[in-house]
Design a protein around this motif. Structure first.
Motif, PDB file in Angstrom:
ATOM      1  N   GLN A  25     -38.106  57.524  20.833  1.00 33.14           N
ATOM      2  CA  GLN A  25     -39.532  57.438  20.573  1.00 33.14           C
ATOM      3  C   GLN A  25     -40.112  55.932  19.803  1.00 33.14           C
ATOM      4  N   GLN A  28     -39.582  53.356  22.563  1.00 29.54           N
ATOM      5  CA  GLN A  28     -40.532  53.442  23.636  1.00 29.54           C
ATOM      6  C   GLN A  28     -41.903  52.942  23.172  1.00 29.54           C
ATOM      7  N   SER A  29     -42.214  53.070  21.726  1.00 28.93           N
ATOM      8  CA  SER A  29     -43.518  52.742  21.221  1.00 28.93           C
ATOM      9  C   SER A  29     -43.502  51.299  21.121  1.00 28.93           C
ATOM     10  N   TYR A  30     -42.402  50.556  20.872  1.00 30.35           N
ATOM     11  CA  TYR A  30     -42.310  48.894  20.754  1.00 30.35           C
ATOM     12  C   TYR A  30     -42.311  48.485  22.150  1.00 30.35           C
ATOM     13  N   LEU A  31     -41.860  49.205  23.234  1.00 30.03           N
ATOM     14  CA  LEU A  31     -42.126  48.628  24.289  1.00 30.03           C
ATOM     15  C   LEU A  31     -43.408  48.787  24.855  1.00 30.03           C
ATOM     16  N   ASP A  32     -43.950  50.001  24.743  1.00 33.71           N
ATOM     17  CA  ASP A  32     -45.535  49.987  24.836  1.00 33.71           C
ATOM     18  C   ASP A  32     -46.359  49.230  24.247  1.00 33.71           C
ATOM     19  N   LEU A  33     -45.928  48.357  23.074  1.00 34.34           N
ATOM     20  CA  LEU A  33     -46.923  47.649  22.469  1.00 34.34           C
ATOM     21  C   LEU A  33     -46.622  46.283  23.048  1.00 34.34           C
ATOM     22  N   TRP A  34     -45.380  45.844  23.659  1.00 34.14           N
ATOM     23  CA  TRP A  34     -45.222  44.729  24.414  1.00 34.14           C
ATOM     24  C   TRP A  34     -45.845  44.761  25.841  1.00 34.14           C
ATOM     25  N   THR A  35     -46.303  45.678  26.388  1.00 38.92           N
ATOM     26  CA  THR A  35     -46.631  45.970  27.947  1.00 38.92           C
ATOM     27  C   THR A  35     -47.745  44.758  28.226  1.00 38.92           C
ATOM     28  N   TYR A 121     -37.823  43.644  31.751  1.00 40.56           N
ATOM     29  CA  TYR A 121     -37.007  44.459  30.868  1.00 40.56           C
ATOM     30  C   TYR A 121     -35.521  44.380  31.376  1.00 40.56           C
TER      31      TYR A 121
END
Length: 192
Positions: A25, A28-35, A121
């Motif tokens: 989780q 995934q939150s860090y990936l969502d921030l980078w999007t 990614y």
């Protein structure tokens, strides 16, 4: 003897499963921030690739890993350039679909086989894995590196030539920069 599951209470999950789930989780939150930060992501990926190349040149080894990473990145790039629904596979008569050239034709936007975020990614993840592989000596297989460079350049030229011919034949451009932008007539009238 009664088991925990027979008591009718909530099933307790393993602490390892809970920790893995929590780490997933957070990741995934860090990936969502980078999007939304496209330029920052690609700067990060380029820095990773430059770090990897410097590691290879300074250590003068692990050329086979560099070759494998180059082939993988080329494969990703080709997937990024091709449409999700390949027009060559849609028709057997050799005359595939074309993008609209007149205003009365149907507009179908270019949808990539590999979206930009997944491309970034995969490039970043594979470069980190390759950097990790250079930490172990058993991956340092002795090869004559000029042959690998020749193979890669030849493969790159052949693959890109085929991809460019495909783009010309089916009349698509995978990039939006420089494409004409069409406006709705109603929007121009409302703005006046």
């Amino acid at each position: 003897m009664m088991q925990d599951e027979d008591l009718g209470g909530p099933v307790r999950r393993n602490i390892f499963v809970q920790a893995t789930s929590r780490l997933s989780q957070i990741y995934q939150s860090y990936l969502d921030l980078w999007t939304p930060h496209v330029i920052s992501r690609w700067v990060f990926a380029i820095i990773l690739v430059i770090t990897f190349v410097l590691r290879i040149f300074l250590s003068q080894g692990w050329y086979i890993i560099m070759y494998a990473l180059g082939i993988y990145h080329l494969n990703l790039f080709i997937s990024f350039l091709t449409p999700r629904n390949d027009p060559a596979m849609d028709f057997e008569d050799g005359e595939g679909p074309e993008l609209p050239t007149r205003s009365n034709e149907e507009f179908r936007p270019f949808v990539r086989r590999l979206p930009e975020f997944k491309f970034w990614y995969s490039v970043s993840k594979s470069t980190i894995i390759a950097l990790t592989c250079t930490m172990f000596d058993f991956f340092n297989i002795p090869v004559f590196w000029p042959i690998l460079v020749m193979y890669f350049i030849t493969l790159f030229c052949i693959t890109m030539k085929r991809q460019i011919k495909h783009m010309i034949k089916y009349r698509y451009i995978p990039f939006t920069h420089g494409k004409p932008k069409y406006h709705n007539h109603d929007e121009r009238l409302v703005g006046k």
